[in-house]
Design a protein around this motif. Structure first.
Motif, PDB file in Angstrom:
ATOM      1  N   LEU A  22       0.810  -1.220   0.000  1.00  0.00           N
ATOM      2  CA  LEU A  22       0.000   0.000   0.000  1.00  0.00           C
ATOM      3  C   LEU A  22       0.844   1.271   0.000  1.00  0.00           C
ATOM      4  O   LEU A  22       0.298   2.365  -0.137  1.00  0.00           O
ATOM      5  N   GLU A  23       2.162   1.114   0.179  1.00  0.00           N
ATOM      6  CA  GLU A  23       3.078   2.254   0.305  1.00  0.00           C
ATOM      7  C   GLU A  23       2.581   3.210   1.390  1.00  0.00           C
ATOM      8  O   GLU A  23       2.486   4.416   1.208  1.00  0.00           O
ATOM      9  N   ASP A  24       2.254   2.620   2.557  1.00  0.00           N
ATOM     10  CA  ASP A  24       1.687   3.357   3.678  1.00  0.00           C
ATOM     11  C   ASP A  24       2.555   3.131   4.915  1.00  0.00           C
ATOM     12  O   ASP A  24       2.429   2.115   5.601  1.00  0.00           O
ATOM     13  N   ASP A  25       3.452   4.075   5.193  1.00  0.00           N
ATOM     14  CA  ASP A  25       4.364   3.956   6.325  1.00  0.00           C
ATOM     15  C   ASP A  25       3.647   4.025   7.676  1.00  0.00           C
ATOM     16  O   ASP A  25       4.191   3.586   8.684  1.00  0.00           O
ATOM     17  N   LEU A  26       2.450   4.558   7.705  1.00  0.00           N
ATOM     18  CA  LEU A  26       1.719   4.698   8.964  1.00  0.00           C
ATOM     19  C   LEU A  26       0.892   3.468   9.314  1.00  0.00           C
ATOM     20  O   LEU A  26       0.386   3.364  10.432  1.00  0.00           O
ATOM     21  N   LEU A  27       0.739   2.547   8.388  1.00  0.00           N
ATOM     22  CA  LEU A  27      -0.115   1.386   8.615  1.00  0.00           C
ATOM     23  C   LEU A  27       0.314   0.583   9.840  1.00  0.00           C
ATOM     24  O   LEU A  27      -0.523   0.186  10.658  1.00  0.00           O
ATOM     25  N   ILE A  28       1.601   0.356   9.991  1.00  0.00           N
ATOM     26  CA  ILE A  28       2.097  -0.432  11.130  1.00  0.00           C
ATOM     27  C   ILE A  28       1.749   0.258  12.447  1.00  0.00           C
ATOM     28  O   ILE A  28       1.313  -0.394  13.398  1.00  0.00           O
ATOM     29  N   GLU A  29       1.898   1.565  12.499  1.00  0.00           N
ATOM     30  CA  GLU A  29       1.539   2.306  13.715  1.00  0.00           C
ATOM     31  C   GLU A  29       0.048   2.207  13.997  1.00  0.00           C
ATOM     32  O   GLU A  29      -0.373   2.093  15.156  1.00  0.00           O
ATOM     33  N   GLN A  30      -0.763   2.241  12.940  1.00  0.00           N
ATOM     34  CA  GLN A  30      -2.216   2.142  13.114  1.00  0.00           C
ATOM     35  C   GLN A  30      -2.613   0.756  13.622  1.00  0.00           C
ATOM     36  O   GLN A  30      -3.490   0.636  14.486  1.00  0.00           O
ATOM     37  N   VAL A  31      -1.960  -0.272  13.107  1.00  0.00           N
ATOM     38  CA  VAL A  31      -2.225  -1.633  13.595  1.00  0.00           C
ATOM     39  C   VAL A  31      -1.817  -1.734  15.062  1.00  0.00           C
ATOM     40  O   VAL A  31      -2.547  -2.293  15.894  1.00  0.00           O
ATOM     41  N   ALA A  32      -0.667  -1.175  15.401  1.00  0.00           N
ATOM     42  CA  ALA A  32      -0.192  -1.204  16.788  1.00  0.00           C
ATOM     43  C   ALA A  32      -1.174  -0.488  17.709  1.00  0.00           C
ATOM     44  O   ALA A  32      -1.467  -0.974  18.811  1.00  0.00           O
ATOM     45  N   LYS A  33      -1.694   0.649  17.282  1.00  0.00           N
ATOM     46  CA  LYS A  33      -2.680   1.380  18.092  1.00  0.00           C
ATOM     47  C   LYS A  33      -3.933   0.547  18.281  1.00  0.00           C
ATOM     48  O   LYS A  33      -4.472   0.469  19.396  1.00  0.00           O
ATOM     49  N   THR A  34      -4.391  -0.087  17.222  1.00  0.00           N
ATOM     50  CA  THR A  34      -5.577  -0.934  17.312  1.00  0.00           C
ATOM     51  C   THR A  34      -5.351  -2.060  18.320  1.00  0.00           C
ATOM     52  O   THR A  34      -6.226  -2.357  19.142  1.00  0.00           O
ATOM     53  N   LEU A  35      -4.177  -2.664  18.262  1.00  0.00           N
ATOM     54  CA  LEU A  35      -3.845  -3.719  19.233  1.00  0.00           C
ATOM     55  C   LEU A  35      -3.808  -3.169  20.654  1.00  0.00           C
ATOM     56  O   LEU A  35      -4.325  -3.783  21.581  1.00  0.00           O
ATOM     57  N   GLY A  36      -3.176  -2.033  20.807  1.00  0.00           N
ATOM     58  CA  GLY A  36      -3.018  -1.436  22.128  1.00  0.00           C
ATOM     59  C   GLY A  36      -4.329  -1.069  22.783  1.00  0.00           C
ATOM     60  O   GLY A  36      -4.436  -1.051  24.011  1.00  0.00           O
ATOM     61  N   ASP A  37      -5.340  -0.785  21.959  1.00  0.00           N
ATOM     62  CA  ASP A  37      -6.655  -0.450  22.507  1.00  0.00           C
ATOM     63  C   ASP A  37      -7.280  -1.629  23.247  1.00  0.00           C
ATOM     64  O   ASP A  37      -8.129  -1.439  24.112  1.00  0.00           O
ATOM     65  N   SER A  38      -6.861  -2.843  22.877  1.00  0.00           N
ATOM     66  CA  SER A  38      -7.465  -4.009  23.540  1.00  0.00           C
ATOM     67  C   SER A  38      -6.449  -4.878  24.282  1.00  0.00           C
ATOM     68  O   SER A  38      -6.822  -5.602  25.196  1.00  0.00           O
ATOM     69  N   SER A  39      -5.173  -4.818  23.895  1.00  0.00           N
ATOM     70  CA  SER A  39      -4.173  -5.657  24.560  1.00  0.00           C
ATOM     71  C   SER A  39      -2.790  -5.045  24.406  1.00  0.00           C
ATOM     72  O   SER A  39      -2.156  -5.177  23.354  1.00  0.00           O
ATOM     73  N   THR A  40      -2.319  -4.405  25.471  1.00  0.00           N
ATOM     74  CA  THR A  40      -0.979  -3.814  25.407  1.00  0.00           C
ATOM     75  C   THR A  40       0.090  -4.902  25.329  1.00  0.00           C
ATOM     76  O   THR A  40       1.149  -4.682  24.729  1.00  0.00           O
ATOM     77  N   THR A  41      -0.177  -6.062  25.885  1.00  0.00           N
ATOM     78  CA  THR A  41       0.783  -7.167  25.807  1.00  0.00           C
ATOM     79  C   THR A  41       0.985  -7.590  24.355  1.00  0.00           C
ATOM     80  O   THR A  41       2.117  -7.762  23.889  1.00  0.00           O
ATOM     81  N   THR A  42      -0.111  -7.726  23.618  1.00  0.00           N
ATOM     82  CA  THR A  42      -0.020  -8.103  22.207  1.00  0.00           C
ATOM     83  C   THR A  42       0.602  -6.974  21.397  1.00  0.00           C
ATOM     84  O   THR A  42       1.394  -7.213  20.480  1.00  0.00           O
ATOM     85  N   GLN A  43       0.280  -5.738  21.738  1.00  0.00           N
ATOM     86  CA  GLN A  43       0.864  -4.587  21.048  1.00  0.00           C
ATOM     87  C   GLN A  43       2.388  -4.598  21.198  1.00  0.00           C
ATOM     88  O   GLN A  43       3.114  -4.394  20.225  1.00  0.00           O
ATOM     89  N   GLU A  44       2.871  -4.833  22.400  1.00  0.00           N
ATOM     90  CA  GLU A  44       4.320  -4.868  22.635  1.00  0.00           C
ATOM     91  C   GLU A  44       4.977  -6.002  21.859  1.00  0.00           C
ATOM     92  O   GLU A  44       6.053  -5.819  21.268  1.00  0.00           O
ATOM     93  N   ALA A  45       4.344  -7.160  21.840  1.00  0.00           N
ATOM     94  CA  ALA A  45       4.886  -8.296  21.085  1.00  0.00           C
ATOM     95  C   ALA A  45       4.896  -7.988  19.597  1.00  0.00           C
ATOM     96  O   ALA A  45       5.851  -8.305  18.881  1.00  0.00           O
ATOM     97  N   PHE A  46       3.847  -7.345  19.102  1.00  0.00           N
ATOM     98  CA  PHE A  46       3.751  -6.959  17.692  1.00  0.00           C
ATOM     99  C   PHE A  46       4.871  -5.983  17.331  1.00  0.00           C
ATOM    100  O   PHE A  46       5.569  -6.168  16.332  1.00  0.00           O
ATOM    101  N   LEU A  47       5.027  -4.932  18.138  1.00  0.00           N
ATOM    102  CA  LEU A  47       6.053  -3.929  17.838  1.00  0.00           C
ATOM    103  C   LEU A  47       7.458  -4.529  17.891  1.00  0.00           C
ATOM    104  O   LEU A  47       8.317  -4.169  17.082  1.00  0.00           O
TER     105      LEU A  47
END
Length: 85
Positions: A22-47
């Motif tokens: 998609l040539e979207d550098d912000l997509l990863i940050e948006q996915v991380a935010k979505t994860l963090g809204d429900s599970s900071t543990t999963t967000q940290e593992a993702f990042l």
């Protein structure tokens, strides 16, 4: 790895690929935010998985560039040696 790390790593692979397509550098940050809204543990593992995968990708590109340059230099030197010999 545990289920959290396995799922986060699979998502990291998919997010990196999608961001490239998609040539979207912000997509990863948006996915991380979505994860963090429900599970900071999963967000940290993702990042962590994203950082590791992107670092490995950069290192492989660096290594490939160095090897290609060395092979080209050897080939050029060999061609010059045959031309002078």
């Amino acid at each position: 790895m545990g289920i959290t790390e396995d799922l986060a790593d699979a998502l990291a692979r998919d997010a990196i690929e999608a961001a490239e397509v998609l040539e979207d550098d912000l997509l990863i940050e948006q996915v991380a935010k979505t994860l963090g809204d429900s599970s900071t543990t999963t967000q940290e593992a993702f990042l962590t998985a994203v950082r590791v995968r992107l670092a490995e990708k950069r290192a492989r590109k660096f290594l490939e560039t160095k090897l290609n340059a060395a092979l080209k230099a050897r080939q050029t030197a060999g061609d010059a040696g045959r031309a002078n010999g």
